[in-house]
Design an enzyme around this catalytic site. Structure first.
Site, PDB file in Angstrom:
ATOM      1  N   HIS A 145       1.079  -1.005   0.125  1.00  0.00           N
ATOM      2  CA  HIS A 145      -0.037   0.209   0.148  1.00  0.00           C
ATOM      3  C   HIS A 145       1.181   1.236   0.311  1.00  0.00           C
ATOM      4  O   HIS A 145       0.038   2.187  -0.404  1.00  0.00           O
ATOM      5  CB  HIS A 145      -0.405  -0.011   0.966  1.00  0.00           C
ATOM      6  N   ARG A 172       7.016  -5.348   2.951  1.00  0.00           N
ATOM      7  CA  ARG A 172       5.693  -6.086   2.719  1.00  0.00           C
ATOM      8  C   ARG A 172       5.543  -6.301   1.454  1.00  0.00           C
ATOM      9  O   ARG A 172       5.275  -5.492   0.255  1.00  0.00           O
ATOM     10  CB  ARG A 172       4.512  -5.447   3.196  1.00  0.00           C
ATOM     11  N   GLU A 221      -6.013 -11.665   7.741  1.00  0.00           N
ATOM     12  CA  GLU A 221      -6.783 -10.569   7.340  1.00  0.00           C
ATOM     13  C   GLU A 221      -7.661 -10.872   6.893  1.00  0.00           C
ATOM     14  O   GLU A 221      -8.114 -10.145   6.258  1.00  0.00           O
ATOM     15  CB  GLU A 221      -5.598  -9.265   6.837  1.00  0.00           C
ATOM     16  N   THR A 225      -7.338  -3.286   9.225  1.00  0.00           N
ATOM     17  CA  THR A 225      -7.858  -2.559   9.087  1.00  0.00           C
ATOM     18  C   THR A 225      -8.916  -3.969   8.350  1.00  0.00           C
ATOM     19  O   THR A 225     -10.182  -3.852   8.146  1.00  0.00           O
ATOM     20  CB  THR A 225      -7.743  -1.606   8.174  1.00  0.00           C
TER      21      THR A 225
HETATM   22  C1  3PY Z   1      -4.382  -3.614   7.267  1.00  0.00           C
HETATM   23  O1  3PY Z   1      -5.122  -3.188   8.476  1.00  0.00           O
HETATM   24  O2  3PY Z   1      -5.261  -4.843   7.074  1.00  0.00           O
HETATM   25  C2  3PY Z   1      -2.909  -4.297   7.196  1.00  0.00           C
HETATM   26  O3  3PY Z   1      -2.171  -4.405   6.743  1.00  0.00           O
HETATM   27  C3  3PY Z   1      -2.109  -3.339   8.272  1.00  0.00           C
HETATM   28  O4  3PY Z   1      -0.671  -2.663   7.258  1.00  0.00           O
HETATM   29 MG    MG Z   2      -3.840  -5.808   5.022  1.00  0.00          MG
END
Ligand code: 3PY
Ligand code: MG
Length: 258
Positions: free
Chosen positions: A46, A71, A147, A172
Site C-alpha cells: 500500500h 511487505r 486478515e 483494518t
Molecule cells: C491492515 O490493516 O489490513 C494492514 O494490512 C496494515 O497495514
Molecule cells: Mg491489510
C-alpha cells in the site's frame, strides 16, 4: 552472516517494535532508522513504493542496526525473491488464506532443499556477508498476514505451517472482513476476539504473533498481551500528525485549506 536482530529479540522472548515506510525515499527511511525502533517495514503493498525505491531504502536502513523487512504486494515468489536479493531480512506477505498459501510464501524465502528460492543474492551478499547462502534460510524471517475470513477460518493450519516465523494481523482488513469499519486501533469485541485467538494460536505453536497499530496506546497494549512484533508508527502519519499539531498550536493565523 550478519544476524537478524529481530529474530534474536524473539528468541529472547522479548517484543520487537517497528515502524512502517510508505514514502519512497532513502532519506526518509534513514531518518526513520534513527528513531530507536527495532525494525522497519518498506510497504510495497500500500506504500507509494516500487522495487527501484526499495533498493535505496534498504541501503539507507543498513547504515544502522535496524532490521529491514519488506511487505510485498502479494504472495508472489518472484517479488519475494527479489526483495530478499536486495537485502531484506524478512518479508511480510499479505492476505494469506490457507496452508498452501503459507507454504508458498515460506518456500520462496528458502533455498533448496528447504524451498524454491533461486540463487542470486546480489546486494544481500554485501549486507549479509559471504556466508549468506549457507545461513539465510535460518536468519531471514517469513511473516504471513492473517486478515481475511478464510485466513481466520484456517488460522490453525496457517500458524502451524513449518517455516512460518511470525503471523501478523492487519487490523483494518480484518475489520472489513468482519463487517466492521476499517478502524486500525479497534476495540470492537468481534475484532478483539479474533486478535486474541491469533495470539493464543501463535503461543500454542511457538510462533511469533504480530500486529499493526496506529498508536503507542495500542502498541503498549499488544506488547503487554504478549505480541512480539508490533508496529508503532508509520512515516506518513507521523509526518502529517506532527505538522498538523504544530499548525493547530498557532494563534492569530488561520491554517490554509489544502
Ligand atoms: C491492515 O490493516 O489490513 C494492514 O494490512 C496494515 O497495514
Ligand atoms: Mg491489510
Amino acid at each position: 552472516m550478519r544476524i537478524n536482530n529481530v529474530k534474536k529479540i524473539w528468541q529472547e522472548g522479548k517484543p520487537a517494535v517497528g515502524a512502517w515506510l510508505s514514502i519512497p525515499s532513502g532519506f526518509a527511511a534513514e531518518v526513520m532508522a534513527h528513531t530507536g525502533v527495532d525494525w522497519l517495514c518498506i510497504d510495497m503493498q500500500h506504500g507509494c513504493i516500487d522495487y527501484s525505491d526499495v533498493v535505496p531504502m534498504l541501503t539507507a536502513i543498513s547504515t544502522t542496526s535496524v532490521t529491514p523487512f519488506v511487505r510485498v504486494p502479494w504472495n508472489e515468489p518472484s517479488v519475494i525473491m527479489k526483495v530478499l536479493d536486495a537485502g531484506a531480512y524478512g518479508v511480510i506477505v499479505p492476505m494469506v488464506n490457507n496452508r498452501a498459501e503459507a507454504e508458498k510464501a515460506v518456500a520462496a524465502c528458502r533455498y533448496p532443499p528447504a524451498g524454491i528460492r533461486s540463487n542470486g543474492p546480489n546486494r544481500a551478499l554485501l549486507y549479509g556477508g559471504a556466508d549468506y547462502q549457507q545461513n539465510s534460510n535460518y536468519e531471514l524471517a517469513c511473516v504471513v498476514m492473517i486478515e481475511t475470513l478464510e485466513g481466520i477460518k484456517n488460522m490453525e493450519e496457517i500458524v502451524s505451517t513449518p517455516g512460518v516465523d511470525a503471523v501478523y494481523i492487519g487490523p483494518t482488513d480484518l475489520a472489513l472482513c468482519l463487517g466492521l469499519p476499517p478502524v486500525m486501533d479497534n476495540d470492537d469485541p468481534k475484532h478483539v476476539a479474533v486478535v486474541n485467538k491469533v495470539l493464543e494460536t501463535c503461543k500454542r505453536h511457538n510462533v511469533i504473533a504480530g500486529i499493526h497499530t496506529g498508536s503507542s496506546k495500542f502498541t503498549q497494549r499488544f506488547i503487554d498481551q504478549g505480541f512480539q512484533m508490533v508496529m508503532l508508527v508509520a512515516d506518513r502519519s507521523a509526518m502529517s500528525s506532527f505538522v498538523k499539531l504544530e499548525v493547530n498550536r498557532l494563534t492569530g493565523w488561520t491554517p490554509a485549506k489544502p
